[in-house]
Design a protein around this motif. Structure first.
Motif, PDB file in Angstrom:
ATOM      1  N   TYR A  11       9.002   9.453  -0.276  1.00  0.00           N
ATOM      2  CA  TYR A  11       8.157   8.359   0.197  1.00  0.00           C
ATOM      3  C   TYR A  11       7.275   7.906  -0.965  1.00  0.00           C
ATOM      4  CZ  TYR A  11       9.186   9.972   4.998  1.00  0.00           C
ATOM      5  OH  TYR A  11       9.791  10.347   6.171  1.00  0.00           O
ATOM      6  N   SER A  45      10.415  16.372  10.514  1.00  0.00           N
ATOM      7  CA  SER A  45      10.574  15.043  11.124  1.00  0.00           C
ATOM      8  C   SER A  45      11.434  14.148  10.258  1.00  0.00           C
ATOM      9  CB  SER A  45       9.208  14.365  11.275  1.00  0.00           C
ATOM     10  OG  SER A  45       8.848  14.295  12.600  1.00  0.00           O
ATOM     11  N   ARG A  49      15.007  12.488  11.378  1.00  0.00           N
ATOM     12  CA  ARG A  49      15.057  11.022  11.397  1.00  0.00           C
ATOM     13  C   ARG A  49      16.076  10.470  10.396  1.00  0.00           C
ATOM     14  NH1 ARG A  49      10.120   8.795  13.624  1.00  0.00           N
ATOM     15  NH2 ARG A  49      10.079   7.217  12.025  1.00  0.00           N
ATOM     16  N   GLU A  55      14.900   7.054   9.339  1.00  0.00           N
ATOM     17  CA  GLU A  55      14.530   7.037   7.920  1.00  0.00           C
ATOM     18  C   GLU A  55      15.820   7.008   7.115  1.00  0.00           C
ATOM     19  OE1 GLU A  55      11.660   6.726   6.622  1.00  0.00           O
ATOM     20  OE2 GLU A  55      10.240   7.488   8.119  1.00  0.00           O
ATOM     21  N   GLN A  89       8.145  14.291  20.892  1.00  0.00           N
ATOM     22  CA  GLN A  89       7.029  15.096  21.401  1.00  0.00           C
ATOM     23  C   GLN A  89       6.261  14.360  22.502  1.00  0.00           C
ATOM     24  OE1 GLN A  89       4.373  16.333  18.282  1.00  0.00           O
ATOM     25  NE2 GLN A  89       2.953  17.326  19.689  1.00  0.00           N
ATOM     26  N   ASP A 165      12.807  16.060  18.576  1.00  0.00           N
ATOM     27  CA  ASP A 165      11.708  16.106  17.602  1.00  0.00           C
ATOM     28  C   ASP A 165      10.469  16.696  18.269  1.00  0.00           C
ATOM     29  OD1 ASP A 165       9.694  15.652  15.767  1.00  0.00           O
ATOM     30  OD2 ASP A 165      10.272  13.591  15.320  1.00  0.00           O
TER      31      ASP A 165
HETATM   32  P1  ADP Z   1       4.868  14.093  14.667  1.00  0.00           P
HETATM   33  O1  ADP Z   1       4.273  15.420  14.254  1.00  0.00           O
HETATM   34  O2  ADP Z   1       4.717  13.804  16.135  1.00  0.00           O
HETATM   35  O3  ADP Z   1       6.270  13.886  14.154  1.00  0.00           O
HETATM   36  P2  ADP Z   1       3.511  12.797  12.521  1.00  0.00           P
HETATM   37  O4  ADP Z   1       2.036  12.662  12.574  1.00  0.00           O
HETATM   38  O5  ADP Z   1       4.142  13.813  11.626  1.00  0.00           O
HETATM   39  O6  ADP Z   1       3.994  12.955  14.033  1.00  0.00           O
HETATM   40  O7  ADP Z   1       4.164  11.401  12.135  1.00  0.00           O
HETATM   41  C1  ADP Z   1       4.029  10.266  12.948  1.00  0.00           C
HETATM   42  C2  ADP Z   1       4.595   9.087  12.165  1.00  0.00           C
HETATM   43  O8  ADP Z   1       3.831   8.868  10.986  1.00  0.00           O
HETATM   44  C3  ADP Z   1       6.027   9.281  11.703  1.00  0.00           C
HETATM   45  O9  ADP Z   1       6.703   8.062  11.840  1.00  0.00           O
HETATM   46  C4  ADP Z   1       5.927   9.673  10.237  1.00  0.00           C
HETATM   47  O10 ADP Z   1       7.044   9.237   9.495  1.00  0.00           O
HETATM   48  C5  ADP Z   1       4.673   8.942   9.834  1.00  0.00           C
HETATM   49  N1  ADP Z   1       3.931   9.684   8.809  1.00  0.00           N
HETATM   50  C6  ADP Z   1       3.735  11.015   8.736  1.00  0.00           C
HETATM   51  N2  ADP Z   1       3.021  11.340   7.640  1.00  0.00           N
HETATM   52  C7  ADP Z   1       2.742  10.169   7.010  1.00  0.00           C
HETATM   53  C8  ADP Z   1       2.047   9.817   5.810  1.00  0.00           C
HETATM   54  N3  ADP Z   1       1.495  10.734   5.013  1.00  0.00           N
HETATM   55  N4  ADP Z   1       1.970   8.505   5.487  1.00  0.00           N
HETATM   56  C9  ADP Z   1       2.530   7.577   6.250  1.00  0.00           C
HETATM   57  N5  ADP Z   1       3.202   7.845   7.388  1.00  0.00           N
HETATM   58  C10 ADP Z   1       3.323   9.110   7.758  1.00  0.00           C
END
Ligand code: ADP
Ligand code: ADP
Length: 232
Positions: A11, A45, A49, A55, A89, A165
């Motif tokens: 990313y 995740s 994805r 993704e 979730q 997930d």
């Molecule tokens: P979960 O634990 O329910 O999967 P997350 O908080 O890990 O939820 O992620 C929720 C969304 O935010 C996902 O679409 C993920 O790709 C995105 N995401 C997670 N971390 C980041 C980050 N550091 N910056 C931008 N988007 C993020």
């Protein structure tokens, strides 16, 4: 069958780049339940994805039932996604639609007739034990019931693969057990391959055939569940 080959995902770029997956390889045979465990931020995740291309991997390839997802056109990808169900979730139900209409949604999008939809949705509601809730709205349901609706919706397009997930992370232990039992039934009765990610060892121990551990974007184990938990 799911084949993840040399998949990396980054990313961002430059100083802010996050290497969420690093050269991940994993083959999940048809009909098995495979768990991926790891800490928050490990890449779980992102990995799941990348299977249905929510993704897009930065490099590497992903195939589902021999079809290379990473090479499909947009239209082909939409059709391929009918073969891959996903649950989340927080259930991701539409609050303005009844239970029936939530499960019907993927079929509506596929252009199915109202009678074909009914013939598909009613048995699915029976499978997940919610026949009496068809006309209720998500807000009227418990967390476990909401996840059952989400499972029925994920199965509506007759997928061969179900991606989960953190599907039980918002549920209490007793509800978790009943959802895991339902997933096991779905795997056994319908032969659906299940890939699930979780931060909970107990989830993996109770229903998975094989398990991988992901740490800082790297898949560091792939073993039978029994071997994994008794390793020295
Ligand atoms: P979960 O634990 O329910 O999967 P997350 O908080 O890990 O939820 O992620 C929720 C969304 O935010 C996902 O679409 C993920 O790709 C995105 N995401 C997670 N971390 C980041 C980050 N550091 N910056 C931008 N988007 C993020
Ligand atoms: P997990 O599911 O194991 O918690 P994730 O796959 O959500 O891990 O995240 C792996 C890493 O990638 C984390 O460092 C997270 O912050 C980052 N990340 C996830 N999604 C995004 C995103 N959309 N943009 C930027 N960084 C992200």
């Amino acid at each position: 069958m799911i084949e993840i080959s040399n998949v990396s995902k980054t990313y961002g770029t430059g100083n802010s780049a996050v290497h969420a997956l690093k050269d991940v390889n994993l083959t999940i045979p048809k009909g098995t339940i495979h768990g991926v465990i790891g800490l928050s931020g490990a890449g779980k995740s992102t990995l799941i994805r990348c299977v249905n291309l929510l993704e897009r991997p930065s490099t590497g390839s992903v195939s589902v039932d021999g079809q290379e997802m990473t090479r499909l056109s947009r239209g082909e990808l939409n059709r391929a996604r009918h073969r891959i169900g996903m649950i989340f979730q927080h259930f991701n139900l539409l609050t303005t639609r009844t239970v029936f209409d939530n499960v019907a949604l993927p079929l509506e999008l596929m252009g199915e007739s109202r009678s074909a939809i009914k013939d598909r949705v009613l048995p699915l509601l029976e499978l997940v034990g919610l026949s009496d809730k068809a006309k209720q709205y998500p807000a009227q349901l418990s967390g476990g019931q909401k996840q059952r609706v989400a499972i029925a919706r994920a199965l509506a397009s007759k997928p061969n693969v179900l991606l989960c997930d953190e599907a039980t992370s918002a549920l209490d232990p007793q509800t978790t057990s009943s959802i895991l039992e339902l997933l096991r039934e779905i795997n056994q009765q319908l032969g659906i391959t299940i890939l699930l990610i979780t931060h909970e060892m107990e989830v993996v121990k109770s229903i998975c055939h094989r398990v991988s551990l992901i740490s800082d974007g790297e898949l560091v184990e792939d073993a039978e569940v029994g071997d994994f938990f008794t390793a020295p």
